[in-house]
Motif scaffolding. Structure first.
Motif, PDB file in Angstrom:
ATOM      1  N   PRO A  42      -8.813  -1.044   2.265  1.00  0.00           N
ATOM      2  CA  PRO A  42      -9.471   0.086   2.937  1.00  0.00           C
ATOM      3  C   PRO A  42      -8.814   0.413   4.275  1.00  0.00           C
ATOM      4  O   PRO A  42      -9.155   1.393   4.916  1.00  0.00           O
ATOM      5  CB  PRO A  42     -10.914  -0.398   3.129  1.00  0.00           C
ATOM      6  N   PHE A  43      -7.875  -0.448   4.684  1.00  0.00           N
ATOM      7  CA  PHE A  43      -7.228  -0.235   5.994  1.00  0.00           C
ATOM      8  C   PHE A  43      -5.780   0.225   5.861  1.00  0.00           C
ATOM      9  O   PHE A  43      -4.972   0.029   6.757  1.00  0.00           O
ATOM     10  CB  PHE A  43      -7.314  -1.513   6.834  1.00  0.00           C
ATOM     11  N   SER A  44      -5.444   0.826   4.722  1.00  0.00           N
ATOM     12  CA  SER A  44      -4.086   1.367   4.574  1.00  0.00           C
ATOM     13  C   SER A  44      -4.067   2.810   5.108  1.00  0.00           C
ATOM     14  O   SER A  44      -5.112   3.395   5.363  1.00  0.00           O
ATOM     15  CB  SER A  44      -3.672   1.334   3.114  1.00  0.00           C
ATOM     16  N   PHE A  45      -2.864   3.350   5.260  1.00  0.00           N
ATOM     17  CA  PHE A  45      -2.732   4.704   5.812  1.00  0.00           C
ATOM     18  C   PHE A  45      -2.329   5.673   4.708  1.00  0.00           C
ATOM     19  O   PHE A  45      -1.427   5.392   3.930  1.00  0.00           O
ATOM     20  CB  PHE A  45      -1.688   4.722   6.928  1.00  0.00           C
ATOM     21  N   GLN A  46      -2.993   6.814   4.685  1.00  0.00           N
ATOM     22  CA  GLN A  46      -2.719   7.814   3.645  1.00  0.00           C
ATOM     23  C   GLN A  46      -2.637   9.205   4.263  1.00  0.00           C
ATOM     24  O   GLN A  46      -3.188   9.436   5.331  1.00  0.00           O
ATOM     25  CB  GLN A  46      -3.847   7.791   2.614  1.00  0.00           C
ATOM     26  N   THR A  47      -1.981  10.114   3.550  1.00  0.00           N
ATOM     27  CA  THR A  47      -1.949  11.497   4.042  1.00  0.00           C
ATOM     28  C   THR A  47      -3.259  12.195   3.654  1.00  0.00           C
ATOM     29  O   THR A  47      -3.994  11.719   2.779  1.00  0.00           O
ATOM     30  CB  THR A  47      -0.778  12.286   3.425  1.00  0.00           C
ATOM     31  N   ALA A  48      -3.500  13.344   4.286  1.00  0.00           N
ATOM     32  CA  ALA A  48      -4.721  14.098   3.997  1.00  0.00           C
ATOM     33  C   ALA A  48      -4.765  14.501   2.527  1.00  0.00           C
ATOM     34  O   ALA A  48      -5.820  14.482   1.889  1.00  0.00           O
ATOM     35  CB  ALA A  48      -4.778  15.331   4.898  1.00  0.00           C
ATOM     36  N   GLU A  49      -3.605  14.849   1.997  1.00  0.00           N
ATOM     37  CA  GLU A  49      -3.544  15.272   0.599  1.00  0.00           C
ATOM     38  C   GLU A  49      -3.878  14.101  -0.344  1.00  0.00           C
ATOM     39  O   GLU A  49      -4.603  14.274  -1.320  1.00  0.00           O
ATOM     40  CB  GLU A  49      -2.152  15.830   0.300  1.00  0.00           C
ATOM     41  N   GLU A  50      -3.340  12.911   0.001  1.00  0.00           N
ATOM     42  CA  GLU A  50      -3.655  11.730  -0.821  1.00  0.00           C
ATOM     43  C   GLU A  50      -5.149  11.439  -0.788  1.00  0.00           C
ATOM     44  O   GLU A  50      -5.742  11.079  -1.804  1.00  0.00           O
ATOM     45  CB  GLU A  50      -2.882  10.503  -0.302  1.00  0.00           C
TER      46      GLU A  50
ATOM     47  N   GLY B 249       7.393  17.699  -3.083  1.00  0.00           N
ATOM     48  CA  GLY B 249       6.510  16.609  -3.490  1.00  0.00           C
ATOM     49  C   GLY B 249       7.151  15.239  -3.342  1.00  0.00           C
ATOM     50  O   GLY B 249       6.800  14.298  -4.037  1.00  0.00           O
ATOM     51  N   ILE B 250       8.135  15.147  -2.428  1.00  0.00           N
ATOM     52  CA  ILE B 250       8.776  13.843  -2.225  1.00  0.00           C
ATOM     53  C   ILE B 250       7.851  13.012  -1.336  1.00  0.00           C
ATOM     54  O   ILE B 250       7.891  13.081  -0.111  1.00  0.00           O
ATOM     55  CB  ILE B 250      10.188  13.994  -1.631  1.00  0.00           C
ATOM     56  N   LYS B 251       6.962  12.284  -1.986  1.00  0.00           N
ATOM     57  CA  LYS B 251       5.903  11.581  -1.267  1.00  0.00           C
ATOM     58  C   LYS B 251       6.437  10.417  -0.443  1.00  0.00           C
ATOM     59  O   LYS B 251       5.823  10.017   0.530  1.00  0.00           O
ATOM     60  CB  LYS B 251       4.846  11.084  -2.247  1.00  0.00           C
ATOM     61  N   SER B 252       7.615   9.902  -0.855  1.00  0.00           N
ATOM     62  CA  SER B 252       8.103   8.712  -0.151  1.00  0.00           C
ATOM     63  C   SER B 252       8.328   8.997   1.337  1.00  0.00           C
ATOM     64  O   SER B 252       8.052   8.147   2.176  1.00  0.00           O
ATOM     65  CB  SER B 252       9.393   8.225  -0.798  1.00  0.00           C
ATOM     66  N   ILE B 253       8.784  10.214   1.673  1.00  0.00           N
ATOM     67  CA  ILE B 253       9.017  10.541   3.089  1.00  0.00           C
ATOM     68  C   ILE B 253       7.687  10.549   3.834  1.00  0.00           C
ATOM     69  O   ILE B 253       7.548   9.963   4.907  1.00  0.00           O
ATOM     70  CB  ILE B 253       9.721  11.908   3.241  1.00  0.00           C
ATOM     71  N   ALA B 254       6.690  11.217   3.216  1.00  0.00           N
ATOM     72  CA  ALA B 254       5.370  11.275   3.846  1.00  0.00           C
ATOM     73  C   ALA B 254       4.792   9.874   3.982  1.00  0.00           C
ATOM     74  O   ALA B 254       4.197   9.533   5.003  1.00  0.00           O
ATOM     75  CB  ALA B 254       4.437  12.144   3.016  1.00  0.00           C
ATOM     76  N   LYS B 255       4.997   9.053   2.970  1.00  0.00           N
ATOM     77  CA  LYS B 255       4.456   7.695   2.991  1.00  0.00           C
ATOM     78  C   LYS B 255       5.065   6.879   4.127  1.00  0.00           C
ATOM     79  O   LYS B 255       4.377   6.181   4.848  1.00  0.00           O
ATOM     80  CB  LYS B 255       4.721   7.001   1.659  1.00  0.00           C
ATOM     81  N   VAL B 256       6.389   7.010   4.266  1.00  0.00           N
ATOM     82  CA  VAL B 256       7.076   6.276   5.337  1.00  0.00           C
ATOM     83  C   VAL B 256       6.529   6.742   6.689  1.00  0.00           C
ATOM     84  O   VAL B 256       6.177   5.929   7.547  1.00  0.00           O
ATOM     85  CB  VAL B 256       8.613   6.489   5.254  1.00  0.00           C
ATOM     86  N   THR B 257       6.418   8.057   6.850  1.00  0.00           N
ATOM     87  CA  THR B 257       5.923   8.602   8.120  1.00  0.00           C
ATOM     88  C   THR B 257       4.522   8.085   8.408  1.00  0.00           C
ATOM     89  O   THR B 257       4.233   7.637   9.512  1.00  0.00           O
ATOM     90  CB  THR B 257       5.883  10.141   8.060  1.00  0.00           C
ATOM     91  N   GLU B 258       3.671   8.144   7.379  1.00  0.00           N
ATOM     92  CA  GLU B 258       2.278   7.740   7.588  1.00  0.00           C
ATOM     93  C   GLU B 258       2.169   6.271   7.962  1.00  0.00           C
ATOM     94  O   GLU B 258       1.234   5.860   8.629  1.00  0.00           O
ATOM     95  CB  GLU B 258       1.449   8.003   6.330  1.00  0.00           C
ATOM     96  N   LYS B 259       3.123   5.479   7.504  1.00  0.00           N
ATOM     97  CA  LYS B 259       3.048   4.053   7.807  1.00  0.00           C
ATOM     98  C   LYS B 259       3.706   3.725   9.149  1.00  0.00           C
ATOM     99  O   LYS B 259       3.271   2.831   9.850  1.00  0.00           O
ATOM    100  CB  LYS B 259       3.693   3.239   6.685  1.00  0.00           C
ATOM    101  N   VAL B 260       4.743   4.479   9.492  1.00  0.00           N
ATOM    102  CA  VAL B 260       5.467   4.176  10.723  1.00  0.00           C
ATOM    103  C   VAL B 260       4.726   4.736  11.948  1.00  0.00           C
ATOM    104  O   VAL B 260       4.711   4.110  13.003  1.00  0.00           O
ATOM    105  CB  VAL B 260       6.911   4.725  10.650  1.00  0.00           C
ATOM    106  N   VAL B 261       4.089   5.896  11.758  1.00  0.00           N
ATOM    107  CA  VAL B 261       3.444   6.555  12.894  1.00  0.00           C
ATOM    108  C   VAL B 261       2.405   5.674  13.604  1.00  0.00           C
ATOM    109  O   VAL B 261       2.415   5.584  14.831  1.00  0.00           O
ATOM    110  CB  VAL B 261       2.873   7.928  12.469  1.00  0.00           C
ATOM    111  N   PRO B 262       1.499   4.999  12.862  1.00  0.00           N
ATOM    112  CA  PRO B 262       0.538   4.149  13.581  1.00  0.00           C
ATOM    113  C   PRO B 262       1.218   3.076  14.430  1.00  0.00           C
ATOM    114  O   PRO B 262       0.770   2.792  15.549  1.00  0.00           O
ATOM    115  CB  PRO B 262      -0.265   3.501  12.451  1.00  0.00           C
ATOM    116  N   PHE B 263       2.313   2.526  13.916  1.00  0.00           N
ATOM    117  CA  PHE B 263       3.019   1.500  14.697  1.00  0.00           C
ATOM    118  C   PHE B 263       3.678   2.112  15.933  1.00  0.00           C
ATOM    119  O   PHE B 263       3.741   1.493  16.987  1.00  0.00           O
ATOM    120  CB  PHE B 263       4.035   0.772  13.810  1.00  0.00           C
ATOM    121  N   MET B 264       4.164   3.343  15.748  1.00  0.00           N
ATOM    122  CA  MET B 264       4.740   4.051  16.893  1.00  0.00           C
ATOM    123  C   MET B 264       3.657   4.263  17.964  1.00  0.00           C
ATOM    124  O   MET B 264       3.911   4.140  19.158  1.00  0.00           O
ATOM    125  CB  MET B 264       5.288   5.408  16.441  1.00  0.00           C
TER     126      MET B 264
END
Lengths: 143, 518
Positions: A42-50, B249-264
């Motif tokens: 429940p603590f993972s990060f997702q986009t708004a679309e996901e 729809g290249i989700k991998s870029i969005a996924k990387v961003t979403e994971k790196v941004v909180p650490f940033m």
């Protein structure tokens, strides 16, 4: 007696299933609960679309796991004349299997020894290792 | 293969729209022409939104936001303080049903909304506020953040309550839905028209603050390292990557961003803390400047009112409380109680404004980038008299970069990466908000969605090529225009939220709503 079998969707899970089948066959009135846990936090990060599509994806994940992993296992157990039911859950694999076994009052958890190596399991341990260390119910690890 | 080809064709069409004269004209003049055309086109809209209250210099829109946040704070009896602890419990998952595992958690909804708001507003926006309004702007920014928690609570509760849940399990929510459905439910006229109006402003906001401002400041930050080069180049690169994500729809870029941004984000706060710890003896002085500046202005343009306007403006731009955008992001959560998402969302302005913005402001003040006239103790103005003179004549994100750089010499390089990633994640979030407004207006469908996504990418190029002044004005104006409609409607709908609040708090007190054991 209730046995909880944790499957991992790989061939190693079949060994756990075969072991449980033999054990149940030797035991009177044994109920088998076959579980597949989809790793999720429940603590993972997702986009708004996901997020917007999450409910739909969850349903899809559950039905795929049911269809490909759990239902065939339950079918093979019932064919052998055993009483078995299926469960698919999301969560931390070790915690979820332990929670279900505990709340169902199971006497044993049967899982396969995971073959996964790699950095993650070196750092954090595999799900099986975590289950063995933290479970409130006896665990049998099938090699 | 066919899909790849059609994506390529769409991208080629977009480049053709974005850069019609590139082949004939030198790049520099393209930037200048984009800038001029853009400023002329958006001028009247910007002037209307920032028109002062007659007889004063105070923009009516700033008053509108402050009054809204204050009304919600009073109406819900300081809900942001009373339910703060409960909000933390909800985020931790204490009240989450284990059977809902795998659905969107409160934490995920909050994190997604935060990745849309934490970004350049916290880095560049604060520098603009402090650079024009002086340290005193920080005080008003914090106050606006605290009051804004109540606005966020109101809109996000409604966002979940009136969202659309489709048969395939996907959800769409946001002000356009709660305005139209809520007004219908209360028997009020005009809900549909107001929802349409909000959607139009939301699209403009997505193209402005959620896109052009991000592209613009990312370009400025990159040129700090690489040296000057035309903005449209950054724009085209950003647009291409954004295009790959939102259209391809290249989700991998969005996924990387979403994971790196909180650490940033954590790294940014960590660096700010290091600067503060190294200069611990100046923290008291910095707070002194903030309080003194809040009520006297310390010589800034417009005096303390100038500080107040800047503080409130940039806080609203950063945390978007009352704007309605967060309601779109929060509406995907899995909960049986819409009010719980309201509680969770009130943490957003706190993290965004009260914590992160204040950190940035303190670093700028403590690093003494703002030049003080030693004889008067007031801040010196630049030649134009519009902002405080700074060491190296910097402003916006360059000022923040210089402030961090004065304490940690290599940090500006990290800041470039942070700014680019923050800008990109904010763009992806806003492309979704804008898309939701767009599909509300024109209906769901692959072609309508593709049109919006192409327009969105074109505006990335325009944003990177235009200069900061017109971009920041338009970005503010578009986002505040959303708040005009949203807050107006919230006044009518807040009684729905109060009913939910009373029912929930009664059940919480009686023990009917209790923690799950995990």
């Amino acid at each position: 007696m209730k046995l909880v079998i944790g499957l991992d969707g790989q061939s190693s899970g079949d060994k756990a299933l075969a072991f449980a089948k033999n054990l149940a066959a030797c035991t009177k009135d044994c109920e088998l609960i076959v579980i597949y846990v989809i790793e999720w936090s429940p603590f993972s990060f997702q986009t708004a679309e996901e997020n917007a599509q999450r409910h739909k994806r969850r349903e899809e994940e559950i039905s795929i796991a049911m269809e490909r992993v759990v239902n065939p296992a339950v079918a093979s157990l019932t064919e052998a004349g055993l009483s078995a039911r299926a469960m698919v859950r999301h969560g931390d694999v070790a915690d979820t299997i332990d929670d279900i076994a505990h709340s169902e009052g199971a006497s044993q958890i049967i899982v396969a020894r995971t073959s996964a190596g790699g950095l993650t399991s070196r750092l954090f341990g595999s799900s099986t290792a975590n289950l063995v260390m933290n479970a409130r119910v006896p665990v049998t690890v099938v090699a | 293969m066919k899909k790849t080809y059609s994506i390529f064709l769409a991208f080629a069409a977009f480049v053709a729209i974005a850069l019609p004269a590139h082949a004939q004209d030198p790049a520099q003049s393209l930037d200048a022409r984009v800038n001029e055309a853009f400023a002329n086109f958006t001028g009247p809209f910007v002037s209307f939104i920032f028109a002062p209250i007659p007889g004063t210099d105070f923009p009516w829109i700033v008053m509108w936001l402050v009054v809204g946040a204050t009304v919600f704070t009073i109406y819900f009896a300081a809900v942001q303080f009373r339910f703060f602890g409960h909000a933390i419990g909800l985020v931790k998952g204490d009240y989450s049903d284990p059977n809902d595992a795998g659905e969107v958690s409160h934490f995920q909804a909050l994190a997604t909304a935060l990745s849309g708001t934490v970004g350049l507003g916290n880095i560049a926006g604060v520098a603009v506020a402090v650079g024009i309004g002086g340290p005193g702007a920080t005080f008003w920014m914090i106050l606006a953040g605290l009051l804004g928690m109540a606005s966020k609570f109101t809109e996000c509760t409604l966002g979940v309550k009136y969202r659309n849940e489709y048969p395939d399990g996907t959800v769409s929510g946001g002000p356009m839905y709660y305005i139209s459905k809520g007004f219908d439910e209360l028997g009020l006229p005009g809900g549909k028209i107001l929802a349409v109006l909000f959607s139009v402003f939301c699209i403009l906001g997505a193209l402005g603050g959620g896109n052009m401002f991000q592209a613009n400041q990312a370009h400025v930050q990159i040129t700090q390292i690489t040296g000057e080069y035309p903005g449209w180049i950054t724009g085209v690169i950003f647009a291409a990557v954004a295009f790959a994500v939102i259209v391809g729809g290249i989700k991998s870029i969005a996924k990387v961003t979403e994971k790196v941004v909180p650490f940033m984000g954590i790294m940014y706060v960590g660096a700010a803390l290091i600067v503060l710890i190294v200069n611990y003896d100046m923290i008291g002085w910095a707070f002194g400047q903030i309080f003194a500046g809040a009520f006297t202005g310390l010589g800034v343009a417009g005096g303390f009112v100038g500080a107040l306007i800047q503080g409130f403006k940039r806080a609203a731009f950063s945390n978007e409380a009352g704007v309605g955008s967060a309601a779109i992001a929060h509406s995907a959560v899995k909960t049986k109680e819409p009010i719980t998402e309201g509680f969770v969302s009130l943490l957003e302005p706190l993290i965004d404004t009260v914590v992160i913005c204040t950190m940035t402001a303190l670093v700028i003040i403590i690093s003494q980038q703002l030049i003080i006239d030693e004889t008067t103790g007031n801040y010196m103005l630049n030649e134009a008299g519009t902002a405080i003179a700074t060491v190296g004549d910097t402003g916006g994100v360059a000022l923040t970069s210089a402030a961090f750089g004065s304490a940690i010499s290599w940090f500006p390089f990290v800041l470039v990466i942070a700014v680019v990633l923050f800008a990109f994640s904010t763009m992806i979030s806003w492309s979704y908000y804008g898309l939701k407004a767009w599909t509300y207006l024109f209906g769901e469908g692959k072609t309508t969605e593709l049109i919006f996504k192409i327009i969105f990418c074109v505006f990335i190029v325009i944003g990177a090529a235009a200069s900061l002044g017109p971009v920041i004005d338009f970005s503010d104006a578009a986002i505040f225009a959303m708040a005009v409609v949203n807050i107006f409607c919230l006044y009518f709908l807040m009684k729905v939220v109060r009913k939910e609040l009373n029912s929930y708090s009664a059940r919480l007190k009686s023990g009917e709503i209790k923690k799950f054991s995990h």
